[in-house]
Design an enzyme around this catalytic site. Structure first.
Site, PDB file in Angstrom:
ATOM      1  N   LYS A 147       1.692 -26.505 -11.883  1.00 57.12           N
ATOM      2  CA  LYS A 147       2.298 -25.656 -10.885  1.00 57.12           C
ATOM      3  C   LYS A 147       3.675 -25.327 -11.589  1.00 57.12           C
ATOM      4  O   LYS A 147       4.566 -26.257 -11.581  1.00 57.12           O
ATOM      5  CB  LYS A 147       2.761 -26.199  -9.528  1.00 57.12           C
ATOM      6  CG  LYS A 147       3.382 -25.171  -8.433  1.00 57.12           C
ATOM      7  CD  LYS A 147       3.910 -25.762  -7.318  1.00 57.12           C
ATOM      8  CE  LYS A 147       5.121 -25.178  -6.910  1.00 57.12           C
ATOM      9  NZ  LYS A 147       5.727 -26.085  -5.518  1.00 57.12           N
ATOM     10  N   GLY A 207      12.059 -26.202   1.518  1.00 56.87           N
ATOM     11  CA  GLY A 207      12.565 -27.023   2.548  1.00 56.87           C
ATOM     12  C   GLY A 207      13.306 -26.390   3.697  1.00 56.87           C
ATOM     13  O   GLY A 207      13.811 -27.061   4.550  1.00 56.87           O
ATOM     14  N   ALA A 260       6.276 -22.993  -0.223  1.00 54.55           N
ATOM     15  CA  ALA A 260       7.657 -22.965   0.028  1.00 54.55           C
ATOM     16  C   ALA A 260       8.168 -22.379   1.340  1.00 54.55           C
ATOM     17  O   ALA A 260       7.674 -21.242   1.488  1.00 54.55           O
ATOM     18  CB  ALA A 260       8.708 -22.722  -1.109  1.00 54.55           C
ATOM     19  N   GLY A 261       8.801 -23.373   2.067  1.00 57.42           N
ATOM     20  CA  GLY A 261       9.529 -22.551   3.079  1.00 57.42           C
ATOM     21  C   GLY A 261       8.951 -22.478   4.572  1.00 57.42           C
ATOM     22  O   GLY A 261       9.179 -22.327   5.589  1.00 57.42           O
ATOM     23  N   ASN A 267       5.466 -28.882   1.675  1.00 58.08           N
ATOM     24  CA  ASN A 267       5.766 -30.441   1.749  1.00 58.08           C
ATOM     25  C   ASN A 267       6.793 -30.863   2.781  1.00 58.08           C
ATOM     26  O   ASN A 267       6.335 -31.645   3.714  1.00 58.08           O
ATOM     27  CB  ASN A 267       6.338 -30.709   0.197  1.00 58.08           C
ATOM     28  CG  ASN A 267       6.557 -32.172  -0.099  1.00 58.08           C
ATOM     29  OD1 ASN A 267       6.814 -32.475  -1.180  1.00 58.08           O
ATOM     30  ND2 ASN A 267       6.587 -32.955   0.823  1.00 58.08           N
ATOM     31  N   THR A 268       7.819 -30.526   2.721  1.00 58.03           N
ATOM     32  CA  THR A 268       8.814 -30.664   3.721  1.00 58.03           C
ATOM     33  C   THR A 268       8.537 -30.355   4.960  1.00 58.03           C
ATOM     34  O   THR A 268       8.818 -31.284   5.987  1.00 58.03           O
ATOM     35  CB  THR A 268      10.310 -29.661   3.511  1.00 58.03           C
ATOM     36  OG1 THR A 268      10.450 -30.124   2.112  1.00 58.03           O
ATOM     37  CG2 THR A 268      11.342 -30.519   4.366  1.00 58.03           C
TER      38      THR A 268
END
Lengths: 69, 268
Positions: free
Chosen positions: B111, B172, B198-199, B220-221
């Site tokens: 990635k 995040g 992301a986001g 992830n976050t």
């Protein structure tokens, strides 16, 4: 002789190989990548490549990370 | 189960995610950062039903040598380990980290992140394209973390990336899809799998991405930072599945006025 491993100075015997170094550090060779002086080594070279004075070794693996910490 | 729901399950089972000839069972991909420990990481990944996990490439800690390694918890035979070039701000760094990741002997997937700004962690798209070109030539399977610009997405596909990973919002940030219009344009213009990355903040964000037609979502976050990561991981699993099923089911159009559901005939 003095070498650098992961940014830290370290004393090593002359002619020590990467394989020796990994054994000394108790690191499994099968999940790391190794660079010597920014050259990425093939795994087969680990027990052939002898280290010299001033060599900069990087031992790299995977950590938990989905973003920059 | 009725015959219709049997058929539906079969259709969903045939709804495979295939990238560069590899098949993935789950459309929810997860990062491995920011968890309490490896035990929690694995629990969350399994609650999410994820089979693709991203990992960062870093120096082995040689001074504090606990015996534990992330791959002791995540068997590369059971999970697809997707190394990323997180933390790389230059083409040179991204290339170096990608090559090191491959040299570790676990995967030739990468990635690719080439970050352009510390506060937003938005990609440096010029650097990203340059690095992607080089890595594709070296035989990597490059999955680029990009922005929501369809022109950049097309360029990445043209140079050989088998999928693209446009951000929903800053890493995040939990803001969800900031530009659904651009995402929809990307989904129309780009003929390879699109993984929204992301986001994402909560389950509805993931469901929405899948309803638009995304092929997968990476987060992830949203999971690791939730008050109860294991519960959130499970929520995300349902959200991605629900969004995908809704997308394939074909939603009704939006209308300004009502259309009665019951007939007038038979009214008293």
């Amino acid at each position: 002789m003095q070498i650098q491993v992961n940014g830290e100075g370290r004393t090593a015997s002359a002619g020590v190989t990467i394989a020796d170094l990994l054994r000394e550090l108790d690191i499994r060779p099968d999940r790391v990548a190794v660079e010597v002086n920014t050259e990425i080594l093939d795994r087969q070279e680990f027990d052939r490549r002898g280290l010299r004075e001033g060599d900069r070794v990087e031992i790299i693996s995977f950590i938990g990370g989905g973003r920059k910490n | 189960m009725s015959q219709r729901s049997n058929e539906r399950v079969r259709t969903m089972q045939n709804d495979r995610l295939i990238i560069a000839g590899r098949e993935f069972k789950s459309r929810l991909w997860v990062g491995t950062g920011k968890y309490k420990d490896f035990v929690e990481t694995k629990k969350a990944i399994d609650a999410a039903g994820a089979d693709v996990v991203t990992v960062a490439v870093r120096r082995v800690n040689i001074t504090d040598r606990s015996k534990e390694n992330l791959l002791d918890y995540l068997d590369p035979k059971k999970y697809t380990i997707l190394p990323n070039t997180a933390g790389c701000y230059t083409v040179e760094d991204a290339l170096r980290y990608a090559r090191l990741a491959r040299a570790a002997g676990v995967s030739d997937l990468v990635k690719l992140e080439v970050i352009g700004d510390e506060r937003t962690l938005f990609p440096d798209t010029a650097g990203l394209i340059e690095a992607a070109k080089i890595l594709v030539k070296e035989g990597f399977i490059v999955l680029p973390y990009t922005n929501d610009d369809p022109v950049v997405a097309k360029k990445l596909v043209d140079i050989g990336c088998p999928a693209v990973m446009p951000l929903a919002a800053p890493i995040g940030s939990g803001l969800g899809i900031r530009n659904p219009y651009n995402l929809k344009i990307i989904l129309e213009m780009v003929k390879v799998p699109v993984i929204v990355d992301a986001g994402v903040g909560t389950a509805s964000d993931a469901a929405l991405a899948m309803e638009y037609g995304a092929d997968a979502v990476l987060m992830n976050t949203a999971i690791a930072g939730a008050r109860d990561p294991i519960a959130m991981a499970e929520a995300m699993k349902y959200a991605v599945a629900a969004g995908r099923l809704a997308y394939k089911a074909g939603r009704i159009p939006r209308k300004l006025y009502a259309t009665a559901s019951s007939p007038i005939e038979g009214m008293l």
